[in-house]
Design a protein around this motif. Structure first.
Motif, PDB file in Angstrom:
ATOM      1  N   ARG A   1     -11.294  -3.454   6.775  1.00  0.00           N
ATOM      2  CA  ARG A   1     -10.701  -2.786   5.622  1.00  0.00           C
ATOM      3  C   ARG A   1     -11.746  -2.757   4.508  1.00  0.00           C
ATOM      4  O   ARG A   1     -12.445  -3.735   4.277  1.00  0.00           O
ATOM      5  CB  ARG A   1      -9.458  -3.541   5.174  1.00  0.00           C
TER       6      ARG A   1
ATOM      7  N   ILE B   1     -14.172   8.437   2.277  1.00  0.00           N
ATOM      8  CA  ILE B   1     -12.895   8.613   2.959  1.00  0.00           C
ATOM      9  C   ILE B   1     -13.070   9.451   4.219  1.00  0.00           C
ATOM     10  O   ILE B   1     -12.482   9.156   5.280  1.00  0.00           O
ATOM     11  CB  ILE B   1     -11.873   9.251   2.002  1.00  0.00           C
TER      12      ILE B   1
ATOM     13  N   ASN C   1     -11.260   3.367   7.360  1.00  0.00           N
ATOM     14  CA  ASN C   1     -10.866   2.035   6.904  1.00  0.00           C
ATOM     15  C   ASN C   1     -10.955   1.874   5.389  1.00  0.00           C
ATOM     16  O   ASN C   1     -10.575   0.828   4.862  1.00  0.00           O
ATOM     17  CB  ASN C   1     -11.740   0.973   7.573  1.00  0.00           C
TER      18      ASN C   1
ATOM     19  N   GLU D   1      -3.790   8.796  -1.808  1.00  0.00           N
ATOM     20  CA  GLU D   1      -4.756   8.723  -0.703  1.00  0.00           C
ATOM     21  C   GLU D   1      -5.157   7.271  -0.448  1.00  0.00           C
ATOM     22  O   GLU D   1      -5.210   6.824   0.696  1.00  0.00           O
ATOM     23  CB  GLU D   1      -5.988   9.556  -1.047  1.00  0.00           C
ATOM     24  N   LEU D   2      -5.470   6.544  -1.514  1.00  0.00           N
ATOM     25  CA  LEU D   2      -5.865   5.149  -1.385  1.00  0.00           C
ATOM     26  C   LEU D   2      -4.804   4.272  -2.051  1.00  0.00           C
ATOM     27  O   LEU D   2      -4.539   4.402  -3.245  1.00  0.00           O
ATOM     28  CB  LEU D   2      -7.231   4.909  -2.036  1.00  0.00           C
TER      29      LEU D   2
ATOM     30  N   LEU E   1       0.803  -1.213   0.000  1.00  0.00           N
ATOM     31  CA  LEU E   1       0.000   0.000   0.000  1.00  0.00           C
ATOM     32  C   LEU E   1       0.844   1.274   0.000  1.00  0.00           C
ATOM     33  O   LEU E   1       0.302   2.361  -0.159  1.00  0.00           O
ATOM     34  CB  LEU E   1      -0.932   0.006   1.222  1.00  0.00           C
TER      35      LEU E   1
ATOM     36  N   GLU F   1      -9.607   1.989   2.018  1.00  0.00           N
ATOM     37  CA  GLU F   1      -8.210   2.004   1.612  1.00  0.00           C
ATOM     38  C   GLU F   1      -8.002   1.788   0.116  1.00  0.00           C
ATOM     39  O   GLU F   1      -6.869   1.782  -0.347  1.00  0.00           O
ATOM     40  CB  GLU F   1      -7.418   0.930   2.366  1.00  0.00           C
ATOM     41  N   GLY F   2      -9.098   1.596  -0.628  1.00  0.00           N
ATOM     42  CA  GLY F   2      -8.849   1.345  -2.026  1.00  0.00           C
ATOM     43  C   GLY F   2     -10.086   1.305  -2.879  1.00  0.00           C
ATOM     44  O   GLY F   2     -11.216   1.529  -2.413  1.00  0.00           O
TER      45      GLY F   2
END
Length: 1021
Positions: A444, A477, A482, A160-161, A109, A484-485
């Motif tokens: 996540r 966000i 949590n 950011e992600l 990440l 993250e993508g």
């Protein structure tokens, strides 16, 4: 008194049926919080000319070499360069230790980097190889987008992600124009690698594999250059031998071809997945649960007594398979699991790897995830679980309901679990709120996006989703740390071959929806980026470096969302959350689904009902959409063809806008037509009928033009208008059927009145023509205990009238109700009446049948009059309009109609009791009802429930025509496949019970003796 009690009971039962029906339909709507979208075009800006890189120094690895090659190719593809520059790439040069860099790299990440140096001596410094490679790819992207390569000089670039995944794109999918031109394949299986995988040994076509491998490697390079770092590829059980289960031969016996096939699959596809992993993409195998083969299902069934998905031990079998997978294919980073959709529509025909919709309870999901996350922790892998559950089972609203989401997932604590959820509160439609379940939970999370929007004509229309994507990501966000993508579906979703042929990197105008793939990844990295500028970058990358042309493309794309949201949706309906049949229908519905313009009354009448207060607005949306398309076309047409990098792409852009204009002209006429039709049913206003008729003619012309231009075109296929034409055919008959109902109702009412008056004024005794028959029907229907007396002494003509008038009224009324276009409906309904009457008559033997025939026929006349009264205002269409949209009218009608039908049974039994006694008459009536269930149930069961429902629905046009072609009516309505046979079995039980009760005793009842004597006298007469 008995008649009064019977009427009260029947009405009460009818009210109960009406209540249950209304509750089951559950049609309601409420306001919805739709995110606003305001698109603008980026201002003109000059194109930056890149330098020629004379020297690039970078670590020696596959990942880095691919990044450097992309930068070199980007510069080589430009028309010119300005000056020279050097580039040095350094890993772990920011002061972080190499151990820290390795740990960050392992997380997958951390891809931050810093751009240092000077414009002619650039230096990328990162703690991880992922970061340094991304820095090189960003330089290449700047070159292709016409931005300065040194725009971030002196800055640290952070995403950011960090998790950014794609699907498999169109890799391995054959460009088969004939398959797309047919337009009737609604399979969701991409058929990727279908020409690679052979049905028998050696299982792999090596020549086809080489082609697929080249396609895959090109795709890997492509998505890495866009900034993605993970890929989901289909498959799981195809790679497993289950050698870790028992002695290794419990699932697949020694010599089972599934073992050899799995080994061949690993040998063929393993190097491809390994290449992606080494190049910088985390690789996840994507599967539905349950995923099965025939031997695997047999083993699970024998060991656990069925597909016991709530049993933790059940999942140990799959966990053992995952242990084997990671041991044999260590470059696979995890699995991605969906439980909400499965079955043959997703499977490859003739391929013994399939899925079943079997994980449908909270306990089953929790047992599965517990087992899989425990295995992932042991194996140092990850499990991505999709919340997509589409209304199935106890977890059916997990995707959109916070409480259900928590019930399924709370308490499952594992840092190896990633929960994946679509960004809208539903499927990938417009006019939907953002999905608030992405704002909750401790797991996540990744957000799903779709580039080639399946419900918006598969990306064949311009559709700039940048503003919408940005709002979604910024909200999620901010609300949930949590997140993250993202997971971007670059190509997948829906039936691959039921829409326009466009395959990423391969065929069709795929560059159009590539915009959304680029928007998703760039906004994931920087949610504050300007979507208009990102669209301009896309225009420069694929179409032109001319500032005016780029501006024109931006202006066209700024109109695209208005064209989509107005042209494919009916705003006043789409902007509300609608519930029906325990589900939440999508906001489109009048196109159900993908390319089928629906013609069913359920959907179209409800759309009108929700929109009736804004009817003109609903109709005007079509005109606004067409105007937006015209502005788009004008903007692109005004550009100079020589300013485009490839003039063929300008032609493709104009062609797609012509296609959109044709589609919207037809859809605009259709929406006005069905909304005006419903308005006429609602108000009875002749002006509404005239407006419908005008729109009908306009639709006929625009539909014909659309089909003439695009029928059979694989790249721009005509919409499927079969269902719409079925609806139009019935709508054209509504007014004639209304007049037929009025005339027949008048005749039935006159006949009933004739029978009532004939008894009062003595017309029956005076010999009025047919008076005795009319009198017999009236008396027997209203006072069936007098049926024997009323039918005594009937002439031959009277008997013909007693039997014939109700039969003709019944047949004619049912014909009118079905527009005389539903023979299957007539067979079932009229056949049921015939079976019922025949069984009642069987018990009479040599006794007179006329009391029973008169009672049943007379009661049927009352039921017919009620039906005709409902059909008379505006025909069958009006009948169903009230059924779908007016709860009070529906409940009142169902209550009375059920009671009237029940009275037919009561009247027949009562008339029969006068000849055979109350006990035998009651038993015979029960047996007659049972016989109807047996005959109808067996008929439908023999034909097949889904086939029978499809045939009936095609003739009646009540539910979406596409249901049976796509999901299946029985599946959508959750009707068990064995329902018809269960009904037949219940009917058989009633026949047995009724038959036993109806058995004659040793002696006739005293009450029946006089009636039998009268019947014998009548028969002799």
């Amino acid at each position: 008194m008995r008649a009064g009690v019977a009427a009260v009971v029947l009405l009460a039962l009818g009210a109960g049926v009406a209540f249950v029906l209304t509750d089951a339909l559950g049609i309601r709507s409420e306001p919805s919080d739709i995110p606003p979208e305001t698109l603008v075009a980026a201002p003109e800006s000059p194109v930056a000319v890149p330098p020629a890189f004379t020297e690039i120094t970078a670590p020696d690895s596959l990942r880095m070499s691919l990044a450097v090659e992309e930068l070199q190719d980007a510069v080589a593809d430009t028309a010119a360069t300005a000056g020279t520059a050097t580039l040095e790439v350094v890993v772990a040069g920011t002061g972080a230790s190499r151990a820290e860099g390795a740990a960050a790299e392992a997380s997958g990440l951390d891809d931050a980097y810093r751009l240092e140096g000077s414009p002619d001596a650039l230096r990328i410094v990162a703690a991880t190889e992922a970061g340094s490679a991304l820095g090189v790819y960003d330089l290449a992207a700047a070159v292709r987008d016409g931005r300065p390569v040194d725009e971030h000089l002196g800055e640290t670039v952070e995403s950011e992600l960090g998790f950014r995944m794609v699907d498999l794109g169109a890799v391995g999918v054959t460009v088969d124009e004939a398959a797309w031109a047919a337009g009737d394949d609604y399979s969701h299986n991409s058929k990727a690698f279908a020409d690679v995988i052979l049905p028998e040994a050696p299982y792999i076509d090596e020549a086809a594999l080489e082609v697929a491998r080249a396609e895959f490697e090109a795709y890997v390079r492509h998505v890495l250059a866009e900034g993605y770092n993970a890929v989901a590829v289909p498959g799981l059980v195809e790679y497993l031998t289950f050698s870790e289960v028992g002695d290794g031969t419990e699932v697949y016996s020694a010599g089972d071809e599934h073992v050899a096939r799995a080994e061949a699959m690993r040998e063929a596809f393993g190097p491809m997945w390994e290449f992606a992993h080494d190049a910088g993409l985390r690789v996840y195998l994507r599967t539905d649960m349950l995923t099965l083969t025939t031997p695997l299902e047999t083993y699970l069934t024998e060991r656990f007594g069925g597909l016991a998905t709530e049993d933790p031990a059940f999942w140990d079998v799959y966990s053992a398979g995952l242990d084997e997978l990671y041991a044999e294919m260590p470059y696979v980073d995890g699995v991605l699991i969906r439980i909400g959709e499965a079955g043959r529509v997703y499977d490859l025909p003739g391929w013994d790897y399939y899925s079943e919709l079997a994980v449908t309870t909270i306990d089953a999901v929790r047992a599965m995830l517990t087992a899989f996350t425990d295995q992932a922790e042991r194996a140092d892998r990850e499990v991505i679980f999709r919340t997509w559950s589409v209304g199935v089972g106890a977890v059916g609203d997990m995707h959109t309901n916070d409480d259900s989401y928590r019930a399924v997932l709370d308490g499952i604590e594992s840092d190896r679990l990633i929960v994946s959820t679509k960004y809208p509160l539903g499927d990938f439609y417009s006019h939907l709120p953002l999905n608030h379940t992405l704002e909750i939970g401790d797991h996540r999370r990744i957000v799903e996006f779709q580039s080639r929007r399946e419900f918006e004509n598969f990306g064949a229309f311009p559709n700039d989703l940048g503003v919408l994507y940005q709002e979604a990501l910024q909200r999620f966000i901010a609300a949930n740390p949590n997140v993250e993508g993202v997971w971007t579906w670059t190509q997948d979703g829906g039936p691959w071959r039921a829409g326009p042929l466009s395959l990423e990197l391969k065929a069709g105008f795929w560059q159009l929806y590539e915009l959304n793939t680029e928007l998703a990844v760039r906004l994931a990295r920087d949610p504050q980026a300007d979507p208009a500028e990102l669209t301009a970058d896309w225009a420069r990358r694929w179409f032109s470096d001319d500032p005016a042309t780029v501006r024109a493309i931006g202006e066209a794309m700024a109109q695209s969302r208005e064209a989509i949201t107005e042209g494919l949706y009916i705003g006043p309906f789409a902007d509300r959350r609608v519930a029906a049949i325990g589900l939440e229908p999508p906001p489109m519905m009048w196109i159900f689904e993908w390319d089928i313009v629906t013609g069913d009354s359920a959907v179209l009448d409800v759309i009108y009902d929700v929109s009736r207060d804004e009817l003109d607005e609903a109709i005007a949306g079509g005109d606004r959409a067409s105007a937006a398309v015209a502005r788009m076309h004008e903007a692109i047409a005004a550009t100079d063809a020589s300013s485009w990098r490839d003039p063929a792409l300008r032609t493709a852009f104009l062609d797609t806008l012509d296609y959109q204009a044709s589609s919207y002209a037809m859809l605009g006429d259709y929406r006005e037509m069905f909304l005006r039709q419903a308005q006429w049913h609602d108000t009875g206003d002749p002006a509404a009928y005239a407006a419908w008729d005008a729109a009908r003619r306009a639709f006929g012309a625009s539909a014909a033009a659309h089909e003439a231009a695009y029928a059979g075109d694989p790249y721009f296929p005509a919409y499927n208008l079969t269902a719409a034409e079925l609806g139009v055919e019935r709508a054209e008959r509504d007014l004639p059927m209304a007049w037929a109902a009025r005339v027949l109702l008048a005749l039935v009412a006159l006949w009933i009145a004739y029978g009532a008056v004939a008894g009062v004024v003595g017309g029956a005794r005076a010999g009025w023509p047919g008076a005795r028959a009319a009198r017999a029907l009236w008396v027997s229907a209203t006072r069936p205990w007098l049926a024997a007396e009323a039918t005594a002494g009937l002439t031959r003509l009277d008997r013909v009238l007693v039997a014939g008038v109700p039969a003709l009224a019944l047949v004619a009324s049912r014909g009118i109700q079905t527009w005389f276009l539903a023979p299957s409906h007539l067979v079932v309904t009229l056949g049921s009446w015939a079976v019922f009457v025949v069984v009642l008559l069987l018990v009479l033997r040599r006794r007179s049948p006329w009391p029973v025939l008169a009672a049943v026929g007379g009661a049927a006349m009352l039921r017919v009059a009620l039906l005709l009264g409902a059909l008379a205002p505006t025909g069958p269409g009006g009948y169903w309009f009230d059924f779908w949209t007016d709860p009070f009218a529906r409940s009142a009608y169902v209550t009375v109609a059920f009671a009237a039908f029940g009275w037919v049974v009561v009247a027949g039994a009562w008339a029969l009791a006068g000849q055979v006694g109350a006990r035998r008459a009651a038993g015979t009536a029960v047996a007659a009802v049972g016989a109807v269930l047996v005959v109808v149930g067996a008929l439908i069961g023999a034909v097949g429930l889904e086939t029978a429902l499809t045939l009936w629905n095609d003739e009646m046009a009540l539910l979406p025509w596409g249901l049976s072609r796509i999901l299946g009516i029985s599946v959508y309505l959750d009707i068990p496949a064995g329902t018809a046979w269960w009904a037949a079995a219940a009917g058989a039980l009633l026949v047995v019970i009724g038959g036993l009760v109806a058995l004659p005793g040793r002696r006739g009842t005293a009450a029946g003796a006089p009636a039998r004597a009268a019947a014998r006298a009548d028969g002799a007469g």
